[in-house]
Enzyme design. Sequence first.
Site, PDB file in Angstrom:
ATOM      1  N   ARG A 134       5.041  33.204   1.176  1.00 63.04           N
ATOM      2  CA  ARG A 134       5.127  31.915   2.190  1.00 63.04           C
ATOM      3  C   ARG A 134       6.255  32.481   3.565  1.00 63.04           C
ATOM      4  O   ARG A 134       7.609  32.429   3.091  1.00 63.04           O
ATOM      5  CB  ARG A 134       5.557  30.524   1.491  1.00 63.04           C
ATOM      6  CG  ARG A 134       5.734  29.463   2.682  1.00 63.04           C
ATOM      7  CD  ARG A 134       5.672  28.060   2.000  1.00 63.04           C
ATOM      8  NE  ARG A 134       7.035  27.833   1.390  1.00 63.04           N
ATOM      9  CZ  ARG A 134       7.395  26.667   0.835  1.00 63.04           C
ATOM     10  NH1 ARG A 134       6.771  25.445   1.150  1.00 63.04           N
ATOM     11  NH2 ARG A 134       8.575  26.514   0.194  1.00 63.04           N
ATOM     12  N   ASP A 178      15.288  21.934  -1.885  1.00 62.19           N
ATOM     13  CA  ASP A 178      15.024  22.958  -0.695  1.00 62.19           C
ATOM     14  C   ASP A 178      15.194  22.252   0.516  1.00 62.19           C
ATOM     15  O   ASP A 178      15.430  20.906   0.736  1.00 62.19           O
ATOM     16  CB  ASP A 178      13.706  23.787  -1.057  1.00 62.19           C
ATOM     17  CG  ASP A 178      12.439  22.977  -0.709  1.00 62.19           C
ATOM     18  OD1 ASP A 178      12.713  21.847  -0.220  1.00 62.19           O
ATOM     19  OD2 ASP A 178      11.478  23.658  -0.882  1.00 62.19           O
TER      20      ASP A 178
END
Length: 539
Positions: A169, A453
């Site tokens: 990603r 996150d």
Amino acid sequence: MSAPAPSTLAIVDAEPLPRQEEVLTDAALAFVAELHRQFTPRRNELLARRGERRAEIARTSTLDFLPETAAVRADDSWKVAPAPAALNDRRVEITGPTDRKMTINALNSGAKVWLADFEDASAPTWENVVLGQLNLTDAYERRIDFTDPKSGKSYALKSADELTTVVMRPRGWHLEERHLQLDGVSVPGALVDFGLYFFHNAQRLIDLGKGPYFYLPKTESHLEARLWNDIFVFAQDYVGIPQGTVRATVLIETITAAYEMEEILYELRDHAAGLNAGRWDYLFSIVKNFRDGGAKFVLPDRNAVTMTAPFMRAYTELLVRTCHKRGAHAIGGMAAFIPSRRDAEVNKVAFEKVKADKDREANDGFDGSWVAHPDLVPIALASFDAVLGEKPNQKDRLREDVSVAPGDLIAIDSLDASPTYDGLRNAVAVGIRYIEAWLRGLGAVAIFNLMEDAATAEISRSQIWQWINADVVFENGEHATADLARKVAAEELAAIREEIGEETFTAGKWQQAHDLLLQVSLDQDYADFLTLPAYEQLR
């Protein structure tokens, strides 16, 4: 007279790193420079278009499926390309940053896929950007090992047939990479991450029987998916691999993308692998886009918005139906629990919640789901094994029973819950703790037994902002105000100082994190992304 040679990328204001010359080769930098020349102008136009769309939502307080793409949705004849063998069974995916220890643990985890993250689980320090690339290449070459300096424990890769498939990603479109510039202009972080990884590893991965597979974050429209598709076409031609070798899974983590799921798959159809349903970034996007919409768009505490909330249920059900109609994988959300080494009862309760969540996803038709910790892999695996058996996926479950109206996706007031004072305190506590770690270069952080996150910090600061601007009254009678947020933040900072001790507190970035959280939570001009002002402070 021959044309002048094109400018080359400059490495700016960056301390040299060990083995960086293996990543930042002249050929790799030339490829990234060409990506930048070809595609950054369109990326800039699409970022401007995001602002225009946000202004339109502010004016109308609504969204709808696009009339101009109705023909794409109505055409039942098209499907995405068939999944390659390495991506056909995705029943459990583990996520995490690309540091050396995580790389080994994720590849050994028993999950089918590892989301190797340069985005929300990674703070984009130059060290993380470059050495993360090196760790992946080292893993593919089987020259990676790690010894923990604290415990002395050693880590090494299992045999090749036991390793997970990597889906990488890159950063979202909004972030720049200030350390790589062309003619004084920073290259988008997405092109740096994608370009370096693809250039070095596309052929390597093909030789391993896999391929260059990607997760695409924070996509807001099918036009952004079209840009990625054009990048894939260009990149495959550039390095001389067959068209369609790249596969991309798009995170549907913005409210605008939820209205364009079919169009996103259509734009990427030769390279599409699936769609993923997230939670925190999706809720953050709802707040960001509908922040002028009044009381009916005010979210309760983030932990009260589960995937069973009616508007979240509409989103996930529509995603499964859309994916399976078009032959794509539908991947479910994150189980973020981090098992406690000290409290078996905490683990027991959490594991039961994780099992219930994964059972629901498997029974709803998802083909796989995410976990944040290797100990959760067997739990998620059992949920999907029970439904899939020997089948690699359940794309044959078309979910034609699902019908979602445009208003269902933004029916926030269908949820019977309200913001609470404890919710404010939690948002402040988690926000400060996460931002402090991020400013030290850590993107995946265990806080209160959850792996958090950047999306966590985004929803935390967005909720503080929204509650203050909507003049929410909590159950204890207190009004959500800037002064209350400052008071709670000061108390939280003092509690942290007492908890960790003066020496550790002073060595950290706690005051800086406190100040940044309040800045993005209290400024009248809502920052599009917390990571933009935070990146200015990341050194």
